[in-house]
Design a protein around this motif. Sequence first.
Motif, PDB file in Angstrom:
ATOM      1  N   TRP A  56       0.853  -1.187   0.000  1.00 39.61           N
ATOM      2  CA  TRP A  56       0.000   0.000   0.000  1.00 39.61           C
ATOM      3  C   TRP A  56       0.881   1.226   0.000  1.00 39.61           C
ATOM      4  CZ3 TRP A  56      -0.428  -4.042   3.520  1.00 39.61           C
ATOM      5  CH2 TRP A  56       0.310  -3.905   4.704  1.00 39.61           C
ATOM      6  N   GLU A  57       0.320   2.360  -0.353  1.00 39.59           N
ATOM      7  CA  GLU A  57       1.124   3.570  -0.502  1.00 39.59           C
ATOM      8  C   GLU A  57       1.430   4.197   0.858  1.00 39.59           C
ATOM      9  OE1 GLU A  57      -2.755   5.676  -0.078  1.00 39.59           O
ATOM     10  OE2 GLU A  57      -1.857   3.708   0.050  1.00 39.59           O
ATOM     11  N   ARG A  59       0.716   6.959   2.297  1.00 38.59           N
ATOM     12  CA  ARG A  59      -0.381   7.579   3.048  1.00 38.59           C
ATOM     13  C   ARG A  59      -1.070   6.544   3.929  1.00 38.59           C
ATOM     14  NH1 ARG A  59      -5.873  10.438   0.589  1.00 38.59           N
ATOM     15  NH2 ARG A  59      -6.652  11.224   2.584  1.00 38.59           N
ATOM     16  N   SER A  60      -1.270   5.345   3.398  1.00 39.25           N
ATOM     17  CA  SER A  60      -1.907   4.294   4.185  1.00 39.25           C
ATOM     18  C   SER A  60      -0.980   3.771   5.274  1.00 39.25           C
ATOM     19  CB  SER A  60      -2.342   3.136   3.276  1.00 39.25           C
ATOM     20  OG  SER A  60      -3.353   3.548   2.382  1.00 39.25           O
ATOM     21  N   GLU A  61       0.324   3.782   5.030  1.00 40.56           N
ATOM     22  CA  GLU A  61       1.288   3.330   6.033  1.00 40.56           C
ATOM     23  C   GLU A  61       1.330   4.291   7.218  1.00 40.56           C
ATOM     24  OE1 GLU A  61       4.280   1.067   7.909  1.00 40.56           O
ATOM     25  OE2 GLU A  61       2.947   0.549   6.254  1.00 40.56           O
ATOM     26  N   GLY A  63      -0.716   7.096   7.644  1.00 39.32           N
ATOM     27  CA  GLY A  63      -2.017   7.605   8.054  1.00 39.32           C
ATOM     28  C   GLY A  63      -2.709   6.724   9.077  1.00 39.32           C
ATOM     29  N   HIS A  64      -2.348   5.442   9.111  1.00 40.34           N
ATOM     30  CA  HIS A  64      -2.958   4.531  10.068  1.00 40.34           C
ATOM     31  C   HIS A  64      -2.123   4.355  11.337  1.00 40.34           C
ATOM     32  CE1 HIS A  64      -5.131   2.864   6.357  1.00 40.34           C
ATOM     33  NE2 HIS A  64      -6.005   3.524   7.078  1.00 40.34           N
ATOM     34  N   ASN A 147       2.163  12.459   0.517  1.00 34.15           N
ATOM     35  CA  ASN A 147       0.774  12.040   0.264  1.00 34.15           C
ATOM     36  C   ASN A 147       0.260  12.413  -1.119  1.00 34.15           C
ATOM     37  OD1 ASN A 147       0.630  10.922   2.840  1.00 34.15           O
ATOM     38  ND2 ASN A 147      -0.233  12.783   3.736  1.00 34.15           N
ATOM     39  N   TRP A 164      -5.587   3.713  -0.081  1.00 32.18           N
ATOM     40  CA  TRP A 164      -6.195   4.501   0.991  1.00 32.18           C
ATOM     41  C   TRP A 164      -7.722   4.441   0.990  1.00 32.18           C
ATOM     42  CZ3 TRP A 164      -4.810   6.639   5.470  1.00 32.18           C
ATOM     43  CH2 TRP A 164      -5.672   7.572   6.060  1.00 32.18           C
ATOM     44  N   GLN A 168      -9.795   2.485   3.925  1.00 29.85           N
ATOM     45  CA  GLN A 168     -10.677   3.257   4.788  1.00 29.85           C
ATOM     46  C   GLN A 168     -12.100   2.715   4.752  1.00 29.85           C
ATOM     47  OE1 GLN A 168      -8.173   4.703   6.623  1.00 29.85           O
ATOM     48  NE2 GLN A 168      -9.851   6.116   6.987  1.00 29.85           N
TER      49      GLN A 168
END
Length: 246
Positions: A56-57, A59-61, A63-64, A147, A164, A168
């Motif tokens: 995953w990109e 942002r997902s790494e 952002g979570h 991002n 993302w 989500q």
Amino acid sequence: MGTTNPHQLTKKQHIIPRKSIARFCNDGGLVRVTRRDGATFPAKPKNAVFFASRMWEERSENGHKPIEDKFQEIADAVCNAELTSLDQRQSDQVTAMFALWAVRSRLVEANAAGSGLQAMPGVKGLLPHANISGWSSDDRDQLEKSNYVVCDPDGSIPGRMFAWPRMQREINLICNRGSAMKWGVLHAGEGEFVMPDRYQQTWMFPLSPTILLAAERGPETLSADAVARVNSISMSEHRQWFLEKR
């Protein structure tokens, strides 16, 4: 000693947080991993078996990360006997981590089956005016770290860039299902728990060899037979491996 590139991406992405794996380590920093084919081997939490490669990109790494951090605060408090029962807010935070774990596992499984985001051919035509022929790999990494949706050198958008919204959506669905659910603390009176790489049906989260969170259960101390039944469930639902204290 080398310096760390501030724009370096997290390319070794843990499906289960490294800290959660580390709680099962022995004094030498190792756990025992058992694969589906029955083979066993010792491993450190940074072993490649525990992570996906850029599934995953960024942002997902990143952002979570708040989900992981809040969960680890609860896990530390439970393991240190500072917290013996979870209220609704804490239970919701555990549910969010369980959802993140489940969604990451599904992405890995889908990719292994050839239908995941990483397996998608790069999508072209969404950024018709993008001219990235002169961009270096570091340039693209820096933008992804900030991002941005970043193209590959051929102008296509890699599948991981779409992680993302998918993650989500699935996290929200799982959290909605468990919105009124509380997690209980189970202790192993005898024996030790194992941790699988995923759960398919059962809402459990092993915290250590002797402590496990279970939805709508506990607090409770389990007999050796009960621990064995829990482990039977965990081992029946794993996909590639399960781990235990070495």
